[in-house]
Design a protein around this motif. Structure first.
Motif, PDB file in Angstrom:
ATOM      1  N   ARG A  90       0.822  -1.203   0.000  1.00 53.26           N
ATOM      2  CA  ARG A  90       0.000   0.000   0.000  1.00 53.26           C
ATOM      3  C   ARG A  90       0.863   1.263   0.000  1.00 53.26           C
ATOM      4  NH1 ARG A  90      -4.533  -1.544  -2.254  1.00 53.26           N
ATOM      5  NH2 ARG A  90      -5.863  -2.845  -0.975  1.00 53.26           N
ATOM      6  N   ALA A  91       1.941   1.234   0.782  1.00 51.50           N
ATOM      7  CA  ALA A  91       2.816   2.408   0.863  1.00 51.50           C
ATOM      8  C   ALA A  91       3.429   2.726  -0.496  1.00 51.50           C
ATOM      9  CB  ALA A  91       3.911   2.181   1.900  1.00 51.50           C
ATOM     10  N   ALA A  92       3.603   1.690  -1.320  1.00 52.78           N
ATOM     11  CA  ALA A  92       4.167   1.887  -2.657  1.00 52.78           C
ATOM     12  C   ALA A  92       3.112   2.343  -3.658  1.00 52.78           C
ATOM     13  CB  ALA A  92       4.826   0.591  -3.135  1.00 52.78           C
ATOM     14  N   GLY A  93       1.871   2.471  -3.197  1.00 53.93           N
ATOM     15  CA  GLY A  93       0.795   2.899  -4.092  1.00 53.93           C
ATOM     16  C   GLY A  93       0.329   1.813  -5.039  1.00 53.93           C
ATOM     17  N   VAL A  94       0.574   0.563  -4.667  1.00 59.25           N
ATOM     18  CA  VAL A  94       0.220  -0.568  -5.522  1.00 59.25           C
ATOM     19  C   VAL A  94      -1.173  -1.082  -5.152  1.00 59.25           C
ATOM     20  CG1 VAL A  94       0.858  -2.927  -6.173  1.00 59.25           C
ATOM     21  CG2 VAL A  94       2.634  -1.198  -5.842  1.00 59.25           C
TER      22      VAL A  94
END
Length: 201
Positions: A90-94
């Motif tokens: 989630r932190a990677a925007g995936v």
């Protein structure tokens, strides 16, 4: 989030190069056995091809490589979901798609707040040995009621003749593997899928 109704799943970038230019807008790269260097090369090639043809690429299982290679969507099975670092994803925007086969798996998947839920097998499938009986169209309706507004992907034993029933049961997208990759003319079959799913775009 809206998914394209035609969800192609293939096991190589070569398939993506062959079929995505025909008009595929949603494809999953599902490679099961390959060393990391080979996987990275496959992902890079697939990503470049999908960018060229404006197709959404989803990487199956290999979420770390997907993040490192700048991909924006991964799909995980139940076992992989248990070991994946979802906060890092989630932190990677995936974005994240998850497989489900029964009620317990659905509850587990929903707790992860996925971007779509996949249900299968809808019909008998030759892709892999399944411990679950075919789910049928009524299960699609039940699942959609439980997951809405999250998109629902139907998978397993699908072909163009079965699509009307799948979408009438409220699936948002229909995933396909062997009906295309084992077809005598995969290009023609892909065009048939695109044409058949056009009305749900």
């Amino acid at each position: 989030m809206k998914l394209d109704p035609f969800y192609l799943i293939v096991d190589s970038a070569a398939w993506i190069e062959r079929l995505v230019p025909l008009g595929v807008k949603l494809v999953q790269l599902r490679v099961k056995t390959m060393d990391e260097a080979g996987l990275r090369a496959e992902i890079r090639t697939a990503k470049a091809l999908c960018a060229r043809y404006r197709c959404q690429l989803i990487i199956n299982d290999y979420w770390r490589l997907a993040i490192e290679e700048g991909c924006d969507f991964v799909h995980l099975g139940q076992e992989d979901m248990q070991t994946a670092d979802r906060s890092r994803i989630r932190a990677a925007g995936v974005r994240l798609g998850l497989s489900t086969h029964d009620g317990v798996e659905l509850e587990t998947a929903m707790a992860a707040e996925p971007d779509y839920i996949a249900l299968g097998p809808i019909y008998p499938t030759i892709l892999k040995k399944m411990k679950w009986a075919p789910q049928g169209l009524e299960r699609i309706r039940e699942w959609k009621h439980r997951v809405a507004p999250i998109p629902l992907v139907a998978i397993g034993g699908l072909n163009p003749d079965r699509l009307d029933g799948v979408f009438a049961a409220d699936a948002d997208s229909a995933a396909v593997v062997t009906d295309i990759t084992l077809n005598a003319d995969p290009e023609a079959r892909t065009r048939e899928w695109i044409e058949k799913t056009e009305r749900w775009r």
